[in-house]
Design an enzyme around this catalytic site. Structure first.
Site, PDB file in Angstrom:
ATOM      1  N   GLU A 240       0.868  -1.140  -0.102  1.00 32.13           N
ATOM      2  CA  GLU A 240       0.024   0.103  -0.014  1.00 32.13           C
ATOM      3  C   GLU A 240       0.958   1.234   0.048  1.00 32.13           C
ATOM      4  O   GLU A 240       0.468   2.144  -0.712  1.00 32.13           O
ATOM      5  CB  GLU A 240      -0.904  -0.230   1.130  1.00 32.13           C
ATOM      6  CG  GLU A 240      -2.178  -1.237   1.124  1.00 32.13           C
ATOM      7  CD  GLU A 240      -2.432  -1.540   2.320  1.00 32.13           C
ATOM      8  OE1 GLU A 240      -3.193  -2.546   2.557  1.00 32.13           O
ATOM      9  OE2 GLU A 240      -2.446  -0.918   3.388  1.00 32.13           O
ATOM     10  N   GLN A 277      16.430  33.014 -14.441  1.00 27.54           N
ATOM     11  CA  GLN A 277      17.399  31.666 -14.200  1.00 27.54           C
ATOM     12  C   GLN A 277      16.703  31.057 -12.762  1.00 27.54           C
ATOM     13  O   GLN A 277      16.774  29.763 -12.790  1.00 27.54           O
ATOM     14  CB  GLN A 277      18.525  32.419 -13.717  1.00 27.54           C
ATOM     15  CG  GLN A 277      19.661  31.043 -13.303  1.00 27.54           C
ATOM     16  CD  GLN A 277      20.935  31.833 -12.787  1.00 27.54           C
ATOM     17  OE1 GLN A 277      21.074  32.623 -11.948  1.00 27.54           O
ATOM     18  NE2 GLN A 277      22.069  31.474 -13.317  1.00 27.54           N
TER      19      GLN A 277
END
Ligand SMILES: Cc1cc2nc3c(=O)[nH]c(=O)nc-3n(C[C@H](O)[C@H](O)[C@H](O)COP(=O)(O)OP(=O)(O)OC[C@H]3O[C@@H](n4cnc5c(N)ncnc54)[C@H](O)[C@@H]3O)c2cc1C
Length: 380
Positions: A240, A277
């Protein structure tokens, strides 16, 4: 390039992708407003082989493997959907398959596979979540029946479920060894539920409180052996947790792509946002982490296919995947500006939906605790 899947898996992926695009994406916002998905959808999912992928054909399932289950999870992520299918298909059905008696399997699995009934698993209670052995819901044997009393909370699919596997104390003095799993079906007198709970995310996934007031079910509804419920839950937890890690990696990939598209198209101060940037560095860093994460979770899935993943490895996968998801979805949302905060954009919904995965299925702190148990051995 992922090497995990066979050509047959990829063919299945195509089918699931078409199903998700046709049967989920156009309706999903409506289901979010309603707080649950309609039962009719579940029947369609059953008809298309999207439910209970690992259940053998003799019980009405498609007879696939763990990777088919991963594909369903990944394709739902691609269309931004978070439904209770993993609980139904990858938790409830496997518990019945692995531990249920033959009559129980014959009675429930074909209906779960067909989407005629929806499955839930109820462990958490108002007084306890992480510490499962402290649950107070109890079941008392009375002739050929179990009589269940107690309350559960935060139960996925709870509002719509046709069957719920209830973690009960059958021997309150025995701690973890007194926990059993018992199936309760919709319509059983004394079994009631709340309206869908008002959550901050996962809006199309119904989550409810369940109430058991002297609910009488046949003794044969016991899943597996009395007193073994805690062991069964622990046995299934690694898989799970791995599914949650796979979903987190797919969410990050989907939202990274969406963010690259958005920041390329959207201009601020006359330039695309990706021209800064700062944006490129953030996206580059995300790409590096996501690539590493993908490599690790796919390796875990391969290991699981080859014989089963350890609870420590599964804890590592879920911890790193969900914490990384939390970090980068927040960065992606930031790069969308105000539109990131809109529920109309996938990133906003992914961001809020992702938060629960650091809590449910084992909180990050619980996972760190599991991993820390092996530190002294030097095992990696
Ligand atoms: C949307 C949603 C769906 C869910 N679906 C289901 C379901 O289908 N079935 C079901 O049974 N449950 C379900 N849950 C419940 C979920 O499994 C529990 O919320 C989870 O186990 C945590 O339990 P709790 O909420 O009681 O928190 P608690 O156990 O009270 O923990 C609170 C916090 O304490 C800290 N903590 C806990 N243990 C430790 C530790 N050992 N060391 C250090 N710190 C710790 C952590 O920060 C943790 O988040 C769902 C929950 C949500 C929100």
């Amino acid at each position: 390039m992922r090497t995990l899947f066979s050509p047959e898996h990829e063919q299945f992926r195509e089918q699931v992708r078409r199903f998700c695009e046709r049967e989920i994406a156009p309706h999903y916002r409506e289901w979010e407003k309603a707080g649950h998905s309609p039962r009719e959808f579940w029947r369609k999912a059953g008809e298309h082989g999207v439910l209970c992928t690992t259940i053998p054909t003799e019980y009405g399932g498609p007879g696939g493997d763990f990777l088919h289950a991963c594909i369903v999870t990944e394709e739902m992520v691609r269309v931004g959907a978070n439904l209770g299918i993993p609980v139904h298909s990858d938790m409830v059905s496997p518990y019945l398959l692995h531990y249920g008696s033959e009559p129980l399997k014959q009675r429930l699995l074909p209906r779960l596979c067909a989407g005629e009934i929806i499955g839930s698993i109820a462990m958490t209670e108002p007084g306890t979540g992480s510490d499962l052995k402290s649950i107070r819901t109890h079941a008392v044997r009375d002739g050929d029946a179990w009589v269940i009393s107690g309350q559960k909370v935060w139960i996925t699919n709870g509002f719509n479920c046709g069957v719920v596997l209830v973690a009960c104390k059958t021997d309150p003095a025995a701690g973890a060894k007194g926990v059993s799993l018992i199936a309760v079906e919709e319509g059983t007198p004394g079994f009631t539920r709340s309206q869908p709970m008002d959550k901050i995310g996962l809006k199309a996934q119904d989550t409810a409180e369940l109430f058991f007031d002297s609910v009488r079910v046949p003794a044969s509804n016991l899943v597996g052996e009395e007193g073994r419920g805690f062991v069964y839950l622990m046995e299934q937890l690694p898989q799970e947790r791995l599914v949650i890690a796979m979903r987190s990696a797919a969410t990050l990939e989907t939202q990274l792509e969406a963010t690259i598209r958005y920041t390329t198209d959207r201009k601020v101060f006359g330039n695309p946002i990706i021209g800064f940037q700062n944006t490129r560095f953030k996206l580059a860093e995300a790409k590096a982490y996501i690539t590493m994460l993908r490599t690790f979770v796919d390796a875990c899935a391969a290991e699981h296919m080859a014989g089963g993943i350890s609870s420590e490895k599964a804890a590592m996968a879920k911890l790193v995947a969900t914490e990384t998801m939390g970090r980068f979805l927040d960065e992606f949302l930031q790069l969308h500006g105000g539109y990131g905060y809109s529920a109309e954009y996938g990133i906003g919904r992914a961001w809020v939906d992702a938060r629960v995965s650091r809590i449910a299925g084992g909180a990050s702190e619980v996972l760190r605790d599991i991993i820390s148990r092996n530190l002294g051995t030097g095992a990696a």
